[in-house]
Design an enzyme around this catalytic site. Structure first.
Site, PDB file in Angstrom:
ATOM      1  N   SER A  73      -2.525  -6.082  33.486  1.00  0.00           N
ATOM      2  CA  SER A  73      -3.110  -6.231  32.163  1.00  0.00           C
ATOM      3  C   SER A  73      -2.728  -7.673  31.743  1.00  0.00           C
ATOM      4  CB  SER A  73      -2.671  -5.235  31.171  1.00  0.00           C
ATOM      5  OG  SER A  73      -3.781  -4.063  31.323  1.00  0.00           O
ATOM      6  N   LYS A  76      -5.579 -10.000  31.320  1.00  0.00           N
ATOM      7  CA  LYS A  76      -6.543  -9.936  30.189  1.00  0.00           C
ATOM      8  C   LYS A  76      -6.445 -10.951  29.353  1.00  0.00           C
ATOM      9  CE  LYS A  76      -6.547  -4.679  30.549  1.00  0.00           C
ATOM     10  NZ  LYS A  76      -5.877  -3.364  29.930  1.00  0.00           N
ATOM     11  N   TYR A 198     -12.921  -7.597  37.687  1.00  0.00           N
ATOM     12  CA  TYR A 198     -11.714  -7.168  37.030  1.00  0.00           C
ATOM     13  C   TYR A 198     -10.507  -6.321  37.801  1.00  0.00           C
ATOM     14  CZ  TYR A 198      -8.923  -3.838  34.015  1.00  0.00           C
ATOM     15  OH  TYR A 198      -8.009  -3.101  33.349  1.00  0.00           O
ATOM     16  N   TYR A 250      -0.044  -2.596  24.419  1.00  0.00           N
ATOM     17  CA  TYR A 250      -0.395  -1.401  24.516  1.00  0.00           C
ATOM     18  C   TYR A 250      -0.355  -0.496  23.281  1.00  0.00           C
ATOM     19  CZ  TYR A 250      -0.030  -2.040  29.452  1.00  0.00           C
ATOM     20  OH  TYR A 250      -0.240  -2.705  30.853  1.00  0.00           O
ATOM     21  N   VAL A 268       1.165  -3.099  33.788  1.00  0.00           N
ATOM     22  CA  VAL A 268       1.585  -1.864  34.398  1.00  0.00           C
ATOM     23  C   VAL A 268       2.355  -2.162  35.897  1.00  0.00           C
ATOM     24  CG1 VAL A 268       0.344  -0.018  33.530  1.00  0.00           C
ATOM     25  CG2 VAL A 268      -0.522  -1.077  35.517  1.00  0.00           C
TER      26      VAL A 268
HETATM   27  N1  GLU Z   1      -5.545  -2.473  36.875  1.00  0.00           N
HETATM   28  C1  GLU Z   1      -4.998  -1.889  35.877  1.00  0.00           C
HETATM   29  C2  GLU Z   1      -6.058  -0.769  35.167  1.00  0.00           C
HETATM   30  O1  GLU Z   1      -7.128  -1.159  34.882  1.00  0.00           O
HETATM   31  C3  GLU Z   1      -4.425  -2.676  34.938  1.00  0.00           C
HETATM   32  C4  GLU Z   1      -3.694  -1.761  33.662  1.00  0.00           C
HETATM   33  C5  GLU Z   1      -2.632  -2.521  33.038  1.00  0.00           C
HETATM   34  O2  GLU Z   1      -1.829  -3.216  33.528  1.00  0.00           O
HETATM   35  O3  GLU Z   1      -2.456  -2.028  31.957  1.00  0.00           O
HETATM   36  O4  GLU Z   1      -5.773   0.534  35.272  1.00  0.00           O
END
Ligand code: GLU
Length: 330
Positions: A73, A76, A198, A250, A268
């Protein structure tokens, strides 16, 4: 210890503090590997590394700071910065908000007032941003992203094919979010290309040092302090750091802003990227994550780092912008 500006500290003193933090956090084995992406459950759970990169290009590190893991994430935040630069703030705001959602990162929901994703740090918002990049860059979107991430890290990064395949095979929830976005006309076709980008952006392989240098690039108004290359647009950096500050950790973002007080993003895969504006990038890696999805040791390290160096954005000992110091101290 007294709180001192890192820029004025001797290297040996910084290494001493890092060593002390590392030792005090190392024994913490709480949390668990994220296993909903099967490939993520295969990493060495005990890995732990921490790196700092200053905005004048010095790097300090301890532990497993060259161990590769997937950015997840954290991508992002970088993608949001790139999209802001490519299509501008207002065009992005028409598709993705900047409000914390108060829900899990992969919640299947939109802001009921706008019928748009709450912010670019939850999956729905990040998939929308991936779509924006695909819409602008077509089939070149992922190569473009990988190149920009590499410039921010100051070295050529690569895709972890195994994690990508694992995400691609099991990403049903993200596919559901993508198709819901399509049905709500928050995005348009090609949704499958956006989802593929993504999955790939999350599967880019990085190290804790890479995260620290990316953080220093943000801290240094978008210029990588090691390569001297302007990577991100300055205004886009400002807008990205604002969203990282309020939404980056988060459903723990409020606590984080309160206790640590830095714009940051976690993934994650066990990485956390933090920024001390105009001063420092911080990267940590330890793959056991808590129920929110934040690395347990990473979070503990950031709390101590922020306290010991007085890094919290609103700590009286944080002198903040070097420009402010320049104009007001002389
Ligand atoms: N590729 C993971 C998902 O979309 C990323 C989640 C994350 O790092 O929060 O579930």
């Amino acid at each position: 210890m007294d709180k001192i500006e890192i820029a004025t500290m001797k290297s040996s003193d910084i290494n001493h503090v890092l060593g002390h933090i590392y030792d005090s956090v190392l024994e913490n084995r709480e949390g668990a590997l994220a296993d909903y992406i099967p490939e993520l459950a295969k990493v060495e759970p005990d890995s732990f590394g921490m790196a700092l990169a200053t905005n004048n290009g010095r790097v300090y590190s301890i532990g497993d700071t060259e161990t590769p893991f997937t950015i997840q994430s954290i991508s992002k935040a970088l993608n949001y910065c790139i999209a802001l630069e490519l299509i501008g703030r207002d065009a992005i705001l028409a598709r993705v908000g900047v409000e914390p959602s108060g829900d899990r990162f992969n919640a299947i929901e939109f802001d009921p007032r706008t019928l748009r994703p709450y912010n670019p740090m939850v999956n729905a918002g990040a998939i929308t941003v991936a779509w924006i990049l695909c819409n602008r860059l077509g089939n070149n979107a992922f190569d473009y992203i990988l190149n920009r991430f590499s410039q921010a890290a100051g070295r050529q990064l690569v895709l972890d094919q195994n994690v990508y395949q694992s995400e691609f095979r099991t990403g049903h929830r993200n596919r559901a979010i993508g198709h819901l976005l399509l049905s709500a006309q928050a995005i348009e076709e090609p949704v499958d290309l956006a989802l593929d980008v993504y999955f790939k952006q999350c599967s880019i392989s990085v190290t804790a040092i890479d995260l620290a240098v990316m953080g220093a690039t943000f801290a240094n108004l978008g210029m990588n302090p090691i390569t001297g290359k302007q990577v991100f647009d300055t205004t886009a950096v400002r807008n990205t750091l604002s969203v990282m500050f309020t939404c980056g950790m988060y459903d723990y973002s409020g606590n984080w802003a309160h206790d640590v007080g830095l714009p940051a993003k976690s993934g994650v895969g066990g990485g956390i990227l933090g920024i001390v504006n105009r001063q420092l990038g911080i990267g940590t890696f330890s793959p056991r994550v808590d129920p929110n999805g934040n690395s347990v040791r990473g979070l503990a390290s950031f709390k101590i780092l922020s306290d010991e160096f007085g890094l919290h954005a609103f700590d009286p000992t944080n002198r903040g912008s070097g420009l402010v110091a320049h104009f007001f101290d002389h």
